[in-house]
Design a protein around this motif. Sequence first.
Motif, short mmCIF file in Angstrom:
data_model
loop_
_atom_site.label_atom_id
_atom_site.label_comp_id
_atom_site.label_asym_id
_atom_site.label_seq_id
_atom_site.Cartn_x
_atom_site.Cartn_y
_atom_site.Cartn_z
N GLU A 119 67.97 35.52 8.73
CA GLU A 119 68.05 35.58 7.27
C GLU A 119 69.49 35.65 6.79
N GLU B 7 56.89 31.75 13.07
CA GLU B 7 56.49 31.37 11.71
C GLU B 7 57.42 31.97 10.65
N ARG B 8 57.70 33.24 10.77
CA ARG B 8 58.54 33.90 9.78
C ARG B 8 59.96 33.34 9.79
N ASP C 81 60.06 30.23 7.86
CA ASP C 81 60.04 30.53 6.43
C ASP C 81 61.43 30.92 5.93
#
Length: 307
Positions: free
Chosen positions: A151, A171-172, A175
């Motif tokens: 992030e 998956e995260r 995203d």
Amino acid sequence: MHRLIPTGETTRPVAFAEVAQPLPRPDEALVKVEAFAPNRGETFLLEHPAPGWLPGKDVAGLVVQAAADGSGPGTGTRVVGHPAQGGWAEYAAVPTHSLAVLPDGIDHVRAAALPLAGITALRLLRTAGSLAGRRVLLTGASGGVGHYVTELATGAGAEVTAVTATPVRGERLADLGAKVVHDITDAGGPFDVVLESTGGTALPAALSAVRPGGLLVWFGQASRTPVTLDFFDVLNGPERVTIQHFHYAGGPYGPDLATLVRLVERDRLHPEIGRTADWTRTADTLVDLRERRIRGKAVLLTGGTER
């Protein structure tokens, strides 16, 4: 008070014990622990615990006794902390240089998930340098550190490729803006920076993906398999690559904790919490964390509700 102590047993790594409340040093605050987060490295240490070692480095709670020397937050202040040990308990003595104040908008669960993984991510990215427009490869990416690195790096303008064991664990990260692969040989390249935490065969493969003159930062060995490098393989690979060992530790931790809190408060950092449970479930949670059955962080509540 109650504290979790090591048992040395693989299937039940910790058990409750009734012990005296800690006596803080002059530069320590006494914190009533509301939540704590174990780290996977601690699960390894629990296999052969050192005499006298008390696990627990990531805590969030309430200061019930301010430091005698006048440093740090006052009594009644909500805080997140990173003590050297002893955080899996009802109360913990935490050096004031390892505390940060929590604003009302950040709950104890998210706060407890920040310290070790978040500090590691911040310091890793400082080691890597400016990331805007650079290609970054991250191995072992689905744990707490990996989520924070992804992030923060994508937010700084990096093009991140993350290696995870399974699609579900990636998956995260997708995203968050990363390209996710499940075999390091599919990562492509070349990369300006590689952040490698798996060890074993992954490090030589990652090294071959660094651009000439690039940087590989080695910050873990999650596979628990030693690395073997062949000189001639390195000789035939990219030239002038720097391999840099990294270890996050070294106080003070308070400034980095304050940075993490500020990023969460500004909606720029979102802890990935794969499990929240009452601390009576700590032993089972530690086993699941060790066996990679939890994505991101696990947080235990000393007096909260299960989820």
